[in-house]
Design an enzyme around this catalytic site. Structure first.
Site, PDB file in Angstrom:
ATOM      1  N   CYS A  85       0.861  -1.181   0.000  1.00 43.28           N
ATOM      2  CA  CYS A  85       0.000   0.000   0.000  1.00 43.28           C
ATOM      3  C   CYS A  85       0.900   1.234   0.000  1.00 43.28           C
ATOM      4  CB  CYS A  85      -0.896   0.002   1.229  1.00 43.28           C
ATOM      5  SG  CYS A  85      -1.909   1.488   1.385  1.00 43.28           S
ATOM      6  N   CYS A  88       0.410   3.203   3.557  1.00 44.33           N
ATOM      7  CA  CYS A  88       0.828   2.693   4.871  1.00 44.33           C
ATOM      8  C   CYS A  88       1.861   1.578   4.827  1.00 44.33           C
ATOM      9  CB  CYS A  88      -0.384   2.234   5.668  1.00 44.33           C
ATOM     10  SG  CYS A  88      -1.127   0.695   5.055  1.00 44.33           S
ATOM     11  N   CYS A 134      -7.435  -0.782   1.410  1.00 41.52           N
ATOM     12  CA  CYS A 134      -6.448  -1.343   2.325  1.00 41.52           C
ATOM     13  C   CYS A 134      -7.103  -1.428   3.704  1.00 41.52           C
ATOM     14  CB  CYS A 134      -5.205  -0.451   2.375  1.00 41.52           C
ATOM     15  SG  CYS A 134      -4.006  -0.947   3.634  1.00 41.52           S
ATOM     16  N   CYS A 137      -5.205   1.059   6.439  1.00 44.32           N
ATOM     17  CA  CYS A 137      -5.350   2.524   6.451  1.00 44.32           C
ATOM     18  C   CYS A 137      -6.614   3.034   5.768  1.00 44.32           C
ATOM     19  CB  CYS A 137      -4.127   3.180   5.811  1.00 44.32           C
ATOM     20  SG  CYS A 137      -4.010   2.932   4.027  1.00 44.32           S
ATOM     21  N   CYS A 157      -8.517  -5.189  -9.757  1.00 44.45           N
ATOM     22  CA  CYS A 157      -8.095  -4.179 -10.727  1.00 44.45           C
ATOM     23  C   CYS A 157      -7.637  -2.968  -9.907  1.00 44.45           C
ATOM     24  CB  CYS A 157      -9.293  -3.859 -11.605  1.00 44.45           C
ATOM     25  SG  CYS A 157      -8.962  -2.820 -12.998  1.00 44.45           S
TER      26      CYS A 157
END
EC number: 1.8.4.12
Length: 168
Positions: A85, A88, A134, A137, A157
């Site tokens: 991510c 984070c 995510c 976060c 995607c």
């Protein structure tokens, strides 16, 4: 194929690319927010996010934006490694599950951990899709569709700008 059908297909593909969508979704989200504010392990104010993310990352990760098809840094990436991510650092996807979907965005058939990606219904752009975030976060990653390869049949995607790549 007759010309009328061909032009209709071109129109739909062109419309999807311009609107920044991958395809319609007929699947159900794993989780839906029911008007509640989600609590995440990593929490920051908008001003704090603006300090750690560049403008494109902020637009996609925090404002649910989308990068244009075929323009993302990781769409063509074939290297071995992990996709984290960008907000984070949580490990989201592995290069082992990345595949060429032809959608214009990096595509994966499963996350590294089923609990690291959460989902909710997205009714924007005149269609119903399953948006993925995510779990650490809350950053917007992209969408998941039920048209991927075996073994899951799913296509995550994902916007490249939502990711950071770490070589193995």
């Amino acid at each position: 194929m007759n010309l009328r059908l061909f032009l209709l297909c071109v129109f739909f593909v062109f419309t999807a690319i311009l609107s920044g969508t991958c395809s319609p979704n007929y699947g159900k989200p794993k989780e839906e927010k029911k008007g509640k504010q989600m609590n995440y392990e990593v929490q920051k104010s908008d001003e704090e996010w603006k300090k750690v993310l560049n403008p494109d990352q902020y637009r996609v990760l925090r404002e649910k934006g989308t990068e244009r098809a075929f323009t993302g840094e990781y769409y063509y990436n074939k290297e071995k490694g992990k996709y984290l991510c960008a907000a984070c650092g949580a490990e989201l996807f592995s290069s082992d599950t990345k595949y060429e979907s032809g959608s214009g965005w990096p595509s994966f058939y499963k996350p590294t951990n089923e609990k690291i990606v959460i989902s909710e219904t997205d009714n924007s752009h005149g269609m119903t899709r399953t948006e993925v975030h995510c779990a650490r976060c809350g950053g917007h990653l992209g969408h998941v569709f039920p048209d991927g390869p075996a073994p899951t049949g799913l296509r995550y995607c994902i916007n490249s700008v939502s990711l950071k790549f770490k070589k193995d």
